[in-house]
Structures are given as structure tokens and as C-alpha cells.
Design a protein around this motif. Sequence first.
Motif, PDB file in Angstrom:
ATOM      1  N   LEU A 191       0.836  -1.210   0.000  1.00 19.02           N
ATOM      2  CA  LEU A 191       0.000   0.000   0.000  1.00 19.02           C
ATOM      3  C   LEU A 191       0.867   1.254   0.000  1.00 19.02           C
ATOM      4  CD1 LEU A 191      -2.738  -1.032   2.582  1.00 19.02           C
ATOM      5  CD2 LEU A 191      -3.179  -0.346   0.220  1.00 19.02           C
ATOM      6  N   SER A 192       2.108   1.141  -0.404  1.00 18.28           N
ATOM      7  CA  SER A 192       3.009   2.287  -0.361  1.00 18.28           C
ATOM      8  C   SER A 192       2.535   3.406  -1.277  1.00 18.28           C
ATOM      9  CB  SER A 192       4.426   1.859  -0.746  1.00 18.28           C
ATOM     10  OG  SER A 192       4.453   1.349  -2.065  1.00 18.28           O
ATOM     11  N   ALA A 193       2.875   4.642  -0.885  1.00 21.50           N
ATOM     12  CA  ALA A 193       2.548   5.838  -1.680  1.00 21.50           C
ATOM     13  C   ALA A 193       1.048   5.979  -1.900  1.00 21.50           C
ATOM     14  CB  ALA A 193       3.286   5.816  -3.012  1.00 21.50           C
ATOM     15  N   ASN A 194       0.288   6.019  -0.806  1.00 11.17           N
ATOM     16  CA  ASN A 194      -1.140   6.285  -0.853  1.00 11.17           C
ATOM     17  C   ASN A 194      -1.474   7.356   0.183  1.00 11.17           C
ATOM     18  OD1 ASN A 194      -2.950   4.463  -2.733  1.00 11.17           O
ATOM     19  ND2 ASN A 194      -1.270   3.137  -2.042  1.00 11.17           N
ATOM     20  N   ARG A 195      -2.726   7.377   0.665  1.00 10.61           N
ATOM     21  CA  ARG A 195      -3.162   8.387   1.638  1.00 10.61           C
ATOM     22  C   ARG A 195      -3.787   7.737   2.863  1.00 10.61           C
ATOM     23  NH1 ARG A 195      -6.258  12.205  -2.882  1.00 10.61           N
ATOM     24  NH2 ARG A 195      -4.407  12.596  -4.192  1.00 10.61           N
ATOM     25  N   VAL A 196      -3.307   6.584   3.228  1.00 11.20           N
ATOM     26  CA  VAL A 196      -3.896   5.801   4.311  1.00 11.20           C
ATOM     27  C   VAL A 196      -3.511   6.391   5.665  1.00 11.20           C
ATOM     28  CG1 VAL A 196      -3.985   3.536   5.401  1.00 11.20           C
ATOM     29  CG2 VAL A 196      -3.849   3.731   2.900  1.00 11.20           C
ATOM     30  N   CYS A 197      -4.507   6.576   6.527  1.00 12.36           N
ATOM     31  CA  CYS A 197      -4.249   7.046   7.884  1.00 12.36           C
ATOM     32  C   CYS A 197      -4.814   6.084   8.923  1.00 12.36           C
ATOM     33  CB  CYS A 197      -4.834   8.443   8.094  1.00 12.36           C
ATOM     34  SG  CYS A 197      -6.598   8.566   7.805  1.00 12.36           S
ATOM     35  N   SER A 198      -5.428   4.982   8.482  1.00 14.40           N
ATOM     36  CA  SER A 198      -5.959   3.975   9.399  1.00 14.40           C
ATOM     37  C   SER A 198      -5.807   2.594   8.772  1.00 14.40           C
ATOM     38  CB  SER A 198      -7.426   4.236   9.711  1.00 14.40           C
ATOM     39  OG  SER A 198      -7.972   3.172  10.485  1.00 14.40           O
ATOM     40  N   LEU A 199      -5.252   1.675   9.557  1.00 12.55           N
ATOM     41  CA  LEU A 199      -5.086   0.303   9.087  1.00 12.55           C
ATOM     42  C   LEU A 199      -6.072  -0.652   9.727  1.00 12.55           C
ATOM     43  CD1 LEU A 199      -1.176   0.082   9.259  1.00 12.55           C
ATOM     44  CD2 LEU A 199      -2.582   0.644   7.278  1.00 12.55           C
ATOM     45  N   GLU A 200      -7.082  -0.128  10.369  1.00 15.12           N
ATOM     46  CA  GLU A 200      -8.033  -0.928  11.137  1.00 15.12           C
ATOM     47  C   GLU A 200      -8.581  -2.134  10.367  1.00 15.12           C
ATOM     48  OE1 GLU A 200      -9.481  -1.682  14.827  1.00 15.12           O
ATOM     49  OE2 GLU A 200      -8.379   0.139  14.296  1.00 15.12           O
ATOM     50  N   PRO A 201      -9.008  -2.003   9.109  1.00 12.00           N
ATOM     51  CA  PRO A 201      -9.563  -3.171   8.397  1.00 12.00           C
ATOM     52  C   PRO A 201      -8.570  -4.308   8.229  1.00 12.00           C
ATOM     53  CG  PRO A 201     -10.210  -1.134   7.299  1.00 12.00           C
ATOM     54  CD  PRO A 201      -9.154  -0.772   8.303  1.00 12.00           C
ATOM     55  N   LEU A 202      -7.283  -4.012   8.236  1.00 14.60           N
ATOM     56  CA  LEU A 202      -6.295  -5.063   8.027  1.00 14.60           C
ATOM     57  C   LEU A 202      -6.190  -6.006   9.214  1.00 14.60           C
ATOM     58  CD1 LEU A 202      -3.399  -3.089   6.299  1.00 14.60           C
ATOM     59  CD2 LEU A 202      -5.367  -4.239   5.280  1.00 14.60           C
ATOM     60  N   GLY A 203      -6.732  -5.613  10.340  1.00 19.14           N
ATOM     61  CA  GLY A 203      -6.723  -6.489  11.508  1.00 19.14           C
ATOM     62  C   GLY A 203      -7.470  -7.777  11.272  1.00 19.14           C
ATOM     63  N   ALA A 204      -8.328  -7.818  10.247  1.00 18.39           N
ATOM     64  CA  ALA A 204      -9.091  -9.028   9.931  1.00 18.39           C
ATOM     65  C   ALA A 204      -8.378  -9.918   8.915  1.00 18.39           C
ATOM     66  CB  ALA A 204     -10.476  -8.645   9.394  1.00 18.39           C
ATOM     67  N   CYS A 205      -7.279  -9.444   8.347  1.00 25.36           N
ATOM     68  CA  CYS A 205      -6.534 -10.227   7.346  1.00 25.36           C
ATOM     69  C   CYS A 205      -5.595 -11.180   8.081  1.00 25.36           C
ATOM     70  CB  CYS A 205      -5.767  -9.298   6.406  1.00 25.36           C
ATOM     71  SG  CYS A 205      -6.817  -8.157   5.488  1.00 25.36           S
ATOM     72  N   GLU A 206      -6.135 -12.256   8.570  1.00 23.56           N
ATOM     73  CA  GLU A 206      -5.448 -13.130   9.517  1.00 23.56           C
ATOM     74  C   GLU A 206      -4.221 -13.835   8.950  1.00 23.56           C
ATOM     75  OE1 GLU A 206      -8.642 -16.777   8.806  1.00 23.56           O
ATOM     76  OE2 GLU A 206      -8.928 -15.324  10.427  1.00 23.56           O
ATOM     77  N   ASN A 207      -4.094 -13.925   7.628  1.00 23.18           N
ATOM     78  CA  ASN A 207      -2.952 -14.599   7.016  1.00 23.18           C
ATOM     79  C   ASN A 207      -1.897 -13.625   6.494  1.00 23.18           C
ATOM     80  OD1 ASN A 207      -3.488 -17.517   7.138  1.00 23.18           O
ATOM     81  ND2 ASN A 207      -5.292 -17.006   5.921  1.00 23.18           N
ATOM     82  N   LEU A 208      -2.043 -12.359   6.799  1.00 25.75           N
ATOM     83  CA  LEU A 208      -1.107 -11.357   6.292  1.00 25.75           C
ATOM     84  C   LEU A 208       0.295 -11.598   6.851  1.00 25.75           C
ATOM     85  CD1 LEU A 208      -1.119  -8.873   4.450  1.00 25.75           C
ATOM     86  CD2 LEU A 208      -1.453  -7.467   6.483  1.00 25.75           C
TER      87      LEU A 208
END
Length: 261
Positions: free
Chosen positions: A82-99
Motif C-alpha cells: 500500500l506504499s505511496a497512498n493516503r492511508v491514515c488507518s489500518l483498522e480493516p487489516l486487523g481481519a486479514c489473519e494470514n497477512l
Amino acid sequence: MEPWAEKGEAGETVRVTAQLLKAKTGEFDLESILLLKLRGLGISDLGCLGECASLEWLDLSGNAISQLGPLATLKSLAVLNLSANRVCSLEPLGACENLQRLDVAGNLLSSLQQLQCLAGLRRLESLRLHDPRGRLTNPVCASGAYRGALAELLPALKAIDGQRLSGRGSELYQLCRDLDSSLERGGGAGSPEPPGMALPWVEEGYWEWRPARRSSIAEEAYRQFSAALRECRELSQRADDTISQAERALSLRSDPSSYVF
């Protein structure tokens, strides 16, 4: 405008649609997509990306993404850029259990609290917030101690910003860091006097040039090569003599009818 680009009220935006995903992958069933590269397309809305339930590798770098909601359904996702974007919250990624690997360099993450949501990802081994090669960073990286704090926050990590924290090679890396620190402390004011002349690391004369030893095999090979070279020169001389004789013989024949074909 491409068929998968949609224009919103605030101006032209790019939204991920089924048409875009099919065009990029050649897959008609979104659940069959395993690898997806959507780099630098100006995407600001992830749209139906959450329908790619089997997705394992995803590159969204260089877009205009700020909301990650649709990614929460990607349970098989292992690598995410997700490099070079405008992300300020990673909350949804907490559900990506295999990351396992996550690159968010060049976004708007300003505090470690915004990374707390990743604490439950037991397979997450590599996290990148800062990339000096691409001149990408986050506000949280302004503090030089963020890596140490991040290692405590996410103890399962093995690498932060490309630097290994545990596993093979980490001991040597830590040893070098400790050595550098001790040298820096030793060079300051009030440090003890250095000892006498340092002993060399190798024996005296180690770096002096020595002629290479020629083995009997090398000697025989060199002899045979020299003999073959002399023979070639003799054959070349004989060929030149033969050609010269032929040219003289032909020049003596003034009558063209005397030539035999």
C-alpha cells in the motif's frame, strides 16, 4: 476515460470494478484471482475488491487510497503493498489473519496507536513504514525510536523497514550495532587513552605479492601450446610460399588460351 473509471461529484475518480479486475487478470470469476497488480492507476475507491476472496498477493502502490474497508474480507491475503497512498488507518487489516508482509511506506500514519490493530496478526513477519530508496515515509517515522517501540508492540515481527529483528543474521546485525555504539562512546571526550600500537590482524608479509607456482601440468600444457603455435606459423609460411609460386606461374602465361578450366 476507461470503462472502469467512474466520475464522482468531486471530480474524476477511479473505482475498482469487476470490469477492471477482469481486464487486469483475465479472470471472469473474481474469487479465482490469486495475484493482483493495480499499481499507479489513480485508484481512490477499492470498490468490489473485497469480492476477491482467494486473493493472496496484492499491489496497490502509487494510488490515492485512503479507506481500506473492502480489504477486511480478504482472509487469504499474505502480501500487501500500500506504499505511496493516503492511508491514515489500518483498522480493516486487523481481519486479514494470514497477512505476512505489509508495506505502508509513504502514507499518513502518525502514531503507533494506529498500528495497534495489527497486534492480532500472528503471521505478520515484515512491516515497512519507511523506504529511503523511494523517499517514502510516514509521520510516525519522525521519531528515531519508533522501530524499537514497534518491535515491542508487534513482537512477532522479524523485519521492520527491511532490517531483520530476529532469525538468522539478526545476531550479527545486533553485534555490529553494539560495536558501532561502543566506538562512538569511546571517541568522545573523557574516554580512556588508547592502548599502544595495534597488532595486525594477519601475519607480517601476508599482503606481499608472491609469484604463482607453476605446476608440472601447467608446464606441459604451455610446452604443447608453444609447439602447436610454431607448427601453425610454419604452415602459414608454407601456404604463403605456395600462393606466391602460383601467382608467378600465372603471370608468365600471356596467352589466355593457354589457361585450362
